[in-house]
Write a protein that holds these residues in place. Structure first.
Motif, PDB file in Angstrom:
ATOM      1  N   GLY A   1       0.802  -1.217   0.000  1.00 40.41           N
ATOM      2  CA  GLY A   1       0.000   0.000   0.000  1.00 40.41           C
ATOM      3  C   GLY A   1       0.840   1.275   0.000  1.00 40.41           C
ATOM      4  O   GLY A   1       0.355   2.346  -0.368  1.00 40.41           O
TER       5      GLY A   1
ATOM      6  N   SER B   1       6.395   4.152   4.728  1.00 44.16           N
ATOM      7  CA  SER B   1       6.065   2.875   5.370  1.00 44.16           C
ATOM      8  C   SER B   1       5.184   3.156   6.571  1.00 44.16           C
ATOM      9  O   SER B   1       5.582   3.895   7.472  1.00 44.16           O
ATOM     10  CB  SER B   1       7.343   2.155   5.824  1.00 44.16           C
TER      11      SER B   1
ATOM     12  N   THR C   1       4.380   1.204   8.990  1.00 38.73           N
ATOM     13  CA  THR C   1       4.961   0.673  10.228  1.00 38.73           C
ATOM     14  C   THR C   1       6.414   1.085  10.424  1.00 38.73           C
ATOM     15  O   THR C   1       6.938   1.021  11.525  1.00 38.73           O
ATOM     16  CB  THR C   1       4.927  -0.861  10.185  1.00 38.73           C
ATOM     17  N   PHE C   2       7.076   1.452   9.366  1.00 37.05           N
ATOM     18  CA  PHE C   2       8.511   1.743   9.345  1.00 37.05           C
ATOM     19  C   PHE C   2       9.337   0.562   9.857  1.00 37.05           C
ATOM     20  O   PHE C   2      10.399   0.722  10.477  1.00 37.05           O
ATOM     21  CB  PHE C   2       8.845   3.020  10.131  1.00 37.05           C
TER      22      PHE C   2
ATOM     23  N   THR D   1       8.999  -2.514   7.679  1.00 43.41           N
ATOM     24  CA  THR D   1       8.940  -3.467   6.564  1.00 43.41           C
ATOM     25  C   THR D   1      10.337  -3.654   5.975  1.00 43.41           C
ATOM     26  O   THR D   1      10.980  -2.683   5.558  1.00 43.41           O
ATOM     27  CB  THR D   1       7.941  -2.957   5.505  1.00 43.41           C
TER      28      THR D   1
ATOM     29  N   THR E   1      11.412  -2.186   2.563  1.00 42.85           N
ATOM     30  CA  THR E   1      11.528  -0.723   2.540  1.00 42.85           C
ATOM     31  C   THR E   1      12.741  -0.259   3.339  1.00 42.85           C
ATOM     32  O   THR E   1      13.486   0.637   2.900  1.00 42.85           O
ATOM     33  CB  THR E   1      10.219  -0.112   3.091  1.00 42.85           C
TER      34      THR E   1
ATOM     35  N   GLY F   1      -3.038   0.107   5.058  1.00 39.53           N
ATOM     36  CA  GLY F   1      -2.003   0.328   4.044  1.00 39.53           C
ATOM     37  C   GLY F   1      -2.590   0.430   2.645  1.00 39.53           C
ATOM     38  O   GLY F   1      -2.258   1.329   1.880  1.00 39.53           O
TER      39      GLY F   1
ATOM     40  N   GLN G   1      -4.290  -5.893  -4.672  1.00 40.54           N
ATOM     41  CA  GLN G   1      -4.017  -5.753  -3.238  1.00 40.54           C
ATOM     42  C   GLN G   1      -5.285  -5.358  -2.496  1.00 40.54           C
ATOM     43  O   GLN G   1      -5.631  -5.937  -1.470  1.00 40.54           O
ATOM     44  CB  GLN G   1      -2.914  -4.724  -2.955  1.00 40.54           C
TER      45      GLN G   1
ATOM     46  N   GLU H   1      -6.097  -8.712  -0.570  1.00 39.64           N
ATOM     47  CA  GLU H   1      -5.589  -8.603   0.803  1.00 39.64           C
ATOM     48  C   GLU H   1      -6.751  -8.322   1.759  1.00 39.64           C
ATOM     49  O   GLU H   1      -6.726  -8.700   2.919  1.00 39.64           O
ATOM     50  CB  GLU H   1      -4.514  -7.513   0.900  1.00 39.64           C
TER      51      GLU H   1
ATOM     52  N   GLN I   1      -4.719  -8.281   7.693  1.00 34.65           N
ATOM     53  CA  GLN I   1      -3.982  -9.034   6.670  1.00 34.65           C
ATOM     54  C   GLN I   1      -3.014 -10.009   7.329  1.00 34.65           C
ATOM     55  O   GLN I   1      -1.824  -9.993   7.082  1.00 34.65           O
ATOM     56  CB  GLN I   1      -3.240  -8.102   5.691  1.00 34.65           C
TER      57      GLN I   1
ATOM     58  N   VAL J   1      -0.191 -12.379   5.557  1.00 36.68           N
ATOM     59  CA  VAL J   1       1.137 -12.050   5.029  1.00 36.68           C
ATOM     60  C   VAL J   1       2.232 -12.345   6.058  1.00 36.68           C
ATOM     61  O   VAL J   1       3.419 -12.242   5.755  1.00 36.68           O
ATOM     62  CB  VAL J   1       1.233 -10.571   4.569  1.00 36.68           C
TER      63      VAL J   1
ATOM     64  N   LYS K   1       6.688 -13.762   6.099  1.00 37.77           N
ATOM     65  CA  LYS K   1       7.683 -12.814   6.633  1.00 37.77           C
ATOM     66  C   LYS K   1       8.532 -13.504   7.707  1.00 37.77           C
ATOM     67  O   LYS K   1       9.753 -13.382   7.723  1.00 37.77           O
ATOM     68  CB  LYS K   1       6.976 -11.610   7.290  1.00 37.77           C
TER      69      LYS K   1
HETATM   70  O1  F6P Z   1       2.141  -6.958   2.961  1.00 33.45           O
HETATM   71  C1  F6P Z   1       1.557  -6.527   4.132  1.00 33.45           C
HETATM   72  C2  F6P Z   1       1.564  -5.055   4.303  1.00 33.45           C
HETATM   73  O2  F6P Z   1       1.388  -4.809   5.649  1.00 33.45           O
HETATM   74  C3  F6P Z   1       0.528  -4.310   3.471  1.00 33.45           C
HETATM   75  O3  F6P Z   1      -0.734  -4.361   4.005  1.00 33.45           O
HETATM   76  C4  F6P Z   1       1.127  -2.953   3.457  1.00 33.45           C
HETATM   77  O4  F6P Z   1       0.528  -2.124   2.504  1.00 33.45           O
HETATM   78  C5  F6P Z   1       2.566  -3.291   3.153  1.00 33.45           C
HETATM   79  O5  F6P Z   1       2.810  -4.477   3.900  1.00 33.45           O
HETATM   80  C6  F6P Z   1       3.578  -2.237   3.498  1.00 33.45           C
HETATM   81  O6  F6P Z   1       3.583  -1.955   4.868  1.00 33.45           O
HETATM   82  P1  F6P Z   1       4.265  -0.652   5.446  1.00 33.45           P
HETATM   83  O7  F6P Z   1       3.595   0.533   4.847  1.00 33.45           O
HETATM   84  O8  F6P Z   1       4.070  -0.735   6.921  1.00 33.45           O
HETATM   85  O9  F6P Z   1       5.725  -0.693   5.061  1.00 33.45           O
END
Ligand code: F6P
Length: 545
Positions: A152, A202, A204-205, A207, A210, A263, A345, A349, A502, A505, A509
Motif C-alpha cells: 500500500g 512505510s 509501520t517503518f 517493513t 523498505t 495500508g 491488493q 488482501e 492481513q 502475510v 515474513k
Molecule cells: O504486505 C503486508 C503489508 O502490511 C501491506 O498491508 C502494506 O501495505 C505493506 O505491507 C507495506 O507496509 P508498510 O507501509 O508498513 O511498510
C-alpha cells in the motif's frame, strides 16, 4: 433458519432457476434491459445489463444486503467505530478525503483537525519542491523524487502517478518497492544524487524491503553528497514517528498518518505525497474531492441505486451464486495499466479470508482471484481463454469516453470500439450454425467447414460489466478508486469477514527471517522440510556468493 441463511438459500435457488436462461434471451425479452440494469452517478455509468441478472435477482441481493446489515456496518465505518475488530482499529480512509464539515470521532477525539494539518503541511512541502523554493543540499531545485515503499505504500502512488500523467508538472517521480537489488540499482543509476529527493514511505517503518532499500538509498546519497545531504534530501511518511526519527529524518520532513488508515487504503493520506508533488496540491485536492463524492453517494444513495453496493452485490452473485472463481479488471486506458495490480491488493488482501469476524470458518467462498491488464493489449494475449476457454470469467471493462489527446481521436475511437466489441462478443458469442453459414458465404467447402467450424465457435453468454465516465481527471479517478474500495467493503460485510486486517502475510515474513542466515551461510537446516532443505543445498551448490 436465520434471515441471512434464508436470503442465501433463496439466492442459490434463484441462480439454479436462472442458469438455463441465456443472456441474449434476457435482452430479447426486454427492450429496456440496459435502462433497467445500468446506473449513473453524474457522468459515471455502470452497465451490468450484460450480467445474468433479473429484477428478482436484484431484489434477492438487496434482501441479502439487508440481512447482512450492510447499511448499519457502513454507517459504523463512516462514524469511526472500530470495525477492524482483530486489530481494534477504526477504518477511516474516508476521513482523509472528508470535505464536509462533519466531525469524525475516534476515541472521543475529532480526527479532522489532524487530517487537515497534515494535508496543509504536505501542500506546503509539495509546493516548495515544485517551485524550487525547497532545494537539495547544494541549493539546486529537485529534478527527481524516489518513493521507497511496498504494498500500500507503493502501489497507490505508483498507479495514481501513472494514471494522472497528463497532470504531472512537477519533478520526475520514481518508485522502488522490491527488495530485489535490481530495482533500486536500475532506478538510482539513472539519477543524479545531488538533485534527488528520497521519500521513505512505510506505515509501520519496519517493513524489511523498505528499510533495506532506504538504507541503500541513504548510502548512495551520503557517498555522493555527504552526510549533511540526508537532512535536505530525505523525507518520510509513516504512522511510527519514533522509528522515523531513529532513522535520522528531520521531524519537519516527516508526514504522519494514523493506525485507522489501512495500508491498501492509504493513497489518500501522506502516502500520496509523491503524487501530490507530481500533480500539485490543487489536482490532489480534486482527487480527494472525487473520492469524497463517491463516499457521500455510498453513504446516502438508496441501495438499489448505490453504485458500490450494486457492484459489490454483483460480485457476490458471480462468486457465490454462480460460482465464478475470478474476475478480470480490464481498463481500456493505458494509464490505468497498474490499476489491476492496485485492485489486486485492495481486493485480495482485504477479502482473501477463511474465517468470519468471530473466528469461525466461513460457509461461503470469499474473495475471488482478481487480475487484469489494459485493453487492447490483453486482447492479443489472454482474451482467447476468456472467450473460448472452459472457465467463465466475469469481466469488468473500464473506459473514459474522452481522452487527453484530442489530436489522436482515431486512437481513442478505436480503443472504445474495441472495448464495446469485447463485451458484445462475450454476450452474443457465435454459434456453430452462424460459423458454418459465414464459412460457406466465404467460399469454404463442406470438408473445410466440418473440420474448422467447431474451432470458431464462441459460446457467448459470458458476463461483463462496463464502467464509463467522461474523462480520467483527478476527480473522476478519485471517484473510481473509492467506488472499488466500497465494493470490497460491501462484499466483506456480506461474507462477514474483516476486510481490514492481513494476517495472511505474516507467516512468509517470519519464515524469510528464519531462512536469511541459511541463505547467507550453509547450515544444517534440520527443522526444514525436504524440499526447502534441497533448495537451500542447491543454492549453495551453485556457489552462492
Ligand atoms: O504486505 C503486508 C503489508 O502490511 C501491506 O498491508 C502494506 O501495505 C505493506 O505491507 C507495506 O507496509 P508498510 O507501509 O508498513 O511498510
Amino acid at each position: 433458519m436465520s434471515a441471512l441463511e434464508q436470503s442465501w438459500s433463496k439466492l442459490t435457488e434463484h441462480a439454479k432457476a436462472l442458469q438455463s436462461t441465456a443472456l441474449t434471451e434476457l435482452f430479447d425479452a426486454d427492450p429496456n434491459r440496459f435502462q433497467k440494469f445500468s446506473r449513473t452517478f453524474d457522468d459515471l455509468l455502470i452497465d451490468f445489463s450484460k450480467c445474468q441478472v433479473t429484477e428478482e435477482t436484484l431484489e434477492l441481493l438487496l434482501d441479502l444486503a439487508a440481512a447482512a446489515k450492510l447499511e448499519q456496518t457502513r454507517d459504523a465505518m463512516f462514524s469511526g467505530e472500530k470495525i477492524n475488530t482483530t486489530e481494534n482499529r477504526a477504518v477511516l480512509h474516508t476521513a482523509l478525503r472528508n470535505q464536509s464539515d462533519r466531525q469524525i470521532m475516534v476515541d472521543g477525539k475529532d480526527v479532522m483537525p489532524d487530517v487537515a494539518d497534515v494535508l496543509v503541511r504536505m501542500g506546503e512541502f509539495s509546493e516548495g519542491i515544485r517551485s524550487g523554493e525547497i532545494t537539495a543540499a547544494n541549493g539546486m531545485p529537485f529534478t527527481d523524487v524516489v518513493n521507497i515503499g511496498i504494498g500500500g505504500s507503493d502501489l497507490g502512488p505508483v498507479m495514481a502517478t501513472l494514471a494522472l500523467a497528463p497532470y504531472h508538472d512537477g519533478p520526475r517521480t520514481h518508485f522502488v518497492s522490491n527488495v530485489d537489488g535490481a530495482h533500486i540499482h536500475d532506478t538510482l543509476k539513472e539519477l543524479d544524487p545531488a538533485t534527488t529527493l528520497v521519500i521513505v514511505a512505510s506505515k509501520t517503518f519496519t517493513t524489511i524491503e523498505t528499510m533495506t532499500n532506504a538504507a541503500t538509498a541513504r548510502k548512495w546519497l551520503v557517498e555522493a553528497c555527504g552526510e549533511q545531504a540526508v537532512a535536505h534530501q530525505f523525507a518520510a511518511v509513516s504512522t511510527a514517528l519514533d522509528k522515523v526519527s531513529a532513522f535520522g529524518i528531520d521531524a519537519d520532513r516527516v508526514f504522519g498518518f494514523w493506525d485507522w488508515v489501512g495500508g491498501r487504503y492509504s493513497i489518500w493520506s501522506a502516502i500520496g505525497l509523491p503524487l501530490m508533488i507530481a500533480i500539485g496540491p490543487d489536482a490532489f485536492g480534486e482527487f480527494l474531492a472525487g473520492a469524497h463524492a463517491m463516499d457521500e453517494h455510498f453513504r446516502t444513495a438508496p441501495l438499489e441505486n448505490n453504485l458500490p453496493v450494486l457492484l459489490g452485490l454483483l460480485g457476490i452473485w458471480h462468486r457465490n451464486a454462480l460460482g465464478y472463481h475470478t474476475r478480470a479488471i480490464l481498463p481500456y486506458d493505458q494509464r490505468l495499466s497498474r490499476f489491476p495490480a492496485y485492485l489486486q491488493q485492495l481486493d485480495m488482501e482485504s477479502n482473501g479470508k477463511q474465517v468470519t469476524k468471530d473466528g469461525t470458518a466461513v460457509t461461503n467462498q470469499t474473495g475471488p482471484i482478481v487480475w487484469g491488464e489494459p485493453g487492447t493489449n490483453g486482447q492479443h494475449a489472454f482474451y482467447q481463454l476468456i472467450h473460448q476457454g472452459t472457465t467463465v470469467i466475469p469481466c469488468e471493462f473500464i473506459a473514459a469516453v474522452n481522452s487527453h489527446e484530442p489530436e489522436l481521436t482515431t486512437h481513442h475511437n478505436l480503443l472504445l470500439a474495441n472495448c464495446l466489441a469485447q463485451s458484445e462478443a462475450l454476450l452474443r458469442g457465435r454459434s456453430l450454425a452462424q460459423v458454418q453459414e459465414k464459412m460457406k458465404a466465404a467460399g469454404a467447402d463442406a470438408t473445410q467447414i466440418e473440420q474448422l467450424a467447431p474451432q470458431k465457435v464462441f459460446p457467448g453468454n459470458r458476463p461483463s460489466t462496463t464502467i464509463l465516465y467522461e474523462k480520467l481527471t483527478p476527480f473522476a479517478f478519485g471517484r473510481l478508486i473509492a467506488l472499488y474500495e466500497h465494493r470490497v467493503f460491501v462484499e466483506g460485510v456480506i461474507w462477514n469477514i474483516n476486510s481490514f486486517d492481513q494476517w495472511g502475510v505474516e507467516l512468509g515474513k517470519e519464515l524469510a527471517t528464519q531462512l536469511l542466515p541459511m541463505i547467507e551461510k550453509p547450515v544444517e537446516a534440520t527443522d526444514k522440510d525436504g524440499s526447502t532443505r534441497g533448495l537451500l543445498a542447491y543454492v549453495h551448490s551453485l556457489g552462492k556468493a
